[in-house]
Design an enzyme around this catalytic site. Sequence first.
Site, PDB file in Angstrom:
ATOM      1  N   CYS A 125      70.977  23.994  50.309  1.00 36.36           N
ATOM      2  CA  CYS A 125      71.288  23.919  48.974  1.00 36.36           C
ATOM      3  C   CYS A 125      70.180  24.803  48.371  1.00 36.36           C
ATOM      4  O   CYS A 125      69.006  24.443  48.142  1.00 36.36           O
ATOM      5  CB  CYS A 125      71.261  22.619  48.292  1.00 36.36           C
ATOM      6  SG  CYS A 125      71.757  22.570  46.521  1.00 36.36           S
ATOM      7  N   CYS A 139      76.561  18.009  43.732  1.00 35.82           N
ATOM      8  CA  CYS A 139      77.746  17.744  42.834  1.00 35.82           C
ATOM      9  C   CYS A 139      77.553  18.765  41.736  1.00 35.82           C
ATOM     10  O   CYS A 139      76.510  18.695  40.884  1.00 35.82           O
ATOM     11  CB  CYS A 139      77.542  16.480  42.541  1.00 35.82           C
ATOM     12  SG  CYS A 139      78.674  15.954  41.140  1.00 35.82           S
ATOM     13  N   CYS A 142      76.834  16.815  38.142  1.00 35.23           N
ATOM     14  CA  CYS A 142      75.733  16.058  38.270  1.00 35.23           C
ATOM     15  C   CYS A 142      74.506  16.849  38.417  1.00 35.23           C
ATOM     16  O   CYS A 142      73.241  16.619  38.120  1.00 35.23           O
ATOM     17  CB  CYS A 142      75.613  14.804  39.308  1.00 35.23           C
ATOM     18  SG  CYS A 142      76.925  13.615  39.147  1.00 35.23           S
ATOM     19  N   CYS A 145      72.050  17.358  44.729  1.00 33.71           N
ATOM     20  CA  CYS A 145      72.549  16.897  45.807  1.00 33.71           C
ATOM     21  C   CYS A 145      72.652  15.554  46.121  1.00 33.71           C
ATOM     22  O   CYS A 145      71.660  14.534  45.751  1.00 33.71           O
ATOM     23  CB  CYS A 145      71.824  17.474  47.041  1.00 33.71           C
ATOM     24  SG  CYS A 145      71.833  19.106  47.216  1.00 33.71           S
ATOM     25  N   HIS A 152      83.054  13.095  42.522  1.00 34.60           N
ATOM     26  CA  HIS A 152      82.487  12.616  41.180  1.00 34.60           C
ATOM     27  C   HIS A 152      84.028  12.076  40.538  1.00 34.60           C
ATOM     28  O   HIS A 152      84.920  12.743  40.275  1.00 34.60           O
ATOM     29  CB  HIS A 152      82.401  14.044  40.456  1.00 34.60           C
ATOM     30  CG  HIS A 152      81.590  13.626  39.414  1.00 34.60           C
ATOM     31  ND1 HIS A 152      80.417  13.286  39.000  1.00 34.60           N
ATOM     32  CD2 HIS A 152      82.090  13.437  37.878  1.00 34.60           C
ATOM     33  CE1 HIS A 152      79.988  13.153  37.808  1.00 34.60           C
ATOM     34  NE2 HIS A 152      81.091  13.300  37.168  1.00 34.60           N
ATOM     35  N   CYS A 153      84.008  10.953  40.093  1.00 38.81           N
ATOM     36  CA  CYS A 153      84.891  10.277  39.502  1.00 38.81           C
ATOM     37  C   CYS A 153      84.618  10.027  37.890  1.00 38.81           C
ATOM     38  O   CYS A 153      83.582   9.704  37.410  1.00 38.81           O
ATOM     39  CB  CYS A 153      85.022   8.515  39.907  1.00 38.81           C
ATOM     40  SG  CYS A 153      86.034   7.781  39.286  1.00 38.81           S
ATOM     41  N   CYS A 159      78.800   9.924  39.966  1.00 42.00           N
ATOM     42  CA  CYS A 159      79.151  10.495  41.351  1.00 42.00           C
ATOM     43  C   CYS A 159      78.881   9.430  42.322  1.00 42.00           C
ATOM     44  O   CYS A 159      78.278   8.727  42.457  1.00 42.00           O
ATOM     45  CB  CYS A 159      78.037  11.576  41.742  1.00 42.00           C
ATOM     46  SG  CYS A 159      78.518  12.805  42.927  1.00 42.00           S
TER      47      CYS A 159
END
Length: 339
Positions: A125, A139, A142, A145, A152-153, A159
């Site tokens: 990343c 994410c 967010c 990582c 992600h809800c 997350c």
Amino acid sequence: MALSRGLRCCQRVFGWLPVLIIALVVLWSYYAYVFELCLVTLTSSVEKVTYLIIFHVIFVFFIWTYWKSVFTPPRQPDKKFQMSYVDKERYENEERPEAQRQILMEMARKLPVYTRTGNGAIRFCDRCQLIKPDRCHHCSVCAMCVLKMDHHCPWVNNCIGFSNYKFFLLFLAYSLLYCMYIAATVFKYFIKFWKAELTNGRSKFHILFLLFVAIMFFVSLLFLFSYHCWLVSRNRSTLEAFSAPVFQNGPDKNGFNLGFVKNLQQVFGEKRRLWLLPVVSSQGDGHFFPTRTLSEAQNPLLANEEQWEEEGLEDDSHVVLLAHPDYHQDSSLAVEIET
């Protein structure tokens, strides 16, 4: 920079809007059921007490699991996966892709990483400056990582990953139970109001609407919960269901599938008395996951005697003993691979 911070702040504020909507719906359902149905409409004392006791037991677990899903922060990789200052300088100063790939391979030599990118490189990343552990993803919402990221809800403004996936599953289960119980107990009085056998106008509105909302949420949650049950049975995340993890020998959608029972234990733990409680019981620490394939365990890049070891080969099958100390506290996990 100021504009970017302002947009990020607005995003965080509006991110709580779905949670607020859920909270308002739940509060209204509590009022409609407890006061308008049980205390106003019901005439039998036994029925009132029975309905209220069962309702509040389900309600407590429903709220408890939702709270844990919302406020359990997603877990990030440990510092050992972070790129050191020296390696960062080497990586940034190197312009050749092959040389950069070699630097990442050297960094990952002592790390328990099996999965690769599509071209076989170490997963890295560039925003978090770390080597991604297996099943870890970045994410964008967010801005971090997340270990074993599922998705992600927006409805929990969080997350969903290794740290709270069990809580999320239990939240879906208790939500279904909550809606089903309300619909089942309200239905009889819905019919009575529909036939004009009861005349309380205010309670009639709440009870009719309560049944409609309960059925609507039950149907939508049933599909989501069934899908996640299928994912757990196959030991996949939502991201892995759409894009199979890539190992040294290529993509394998069943790479982490250890069998139904062991798949359940990875999420819920071995102590079955804790399965229905929103407490931490998942196996491991989110950095390492045993695979069903033997080839990854034999990868020389991952050879590290301090983290795991291999046992002998049998005539009919291979048994790999993964003795990573962070994965299991009591014993190594044996995965049998048929040949």
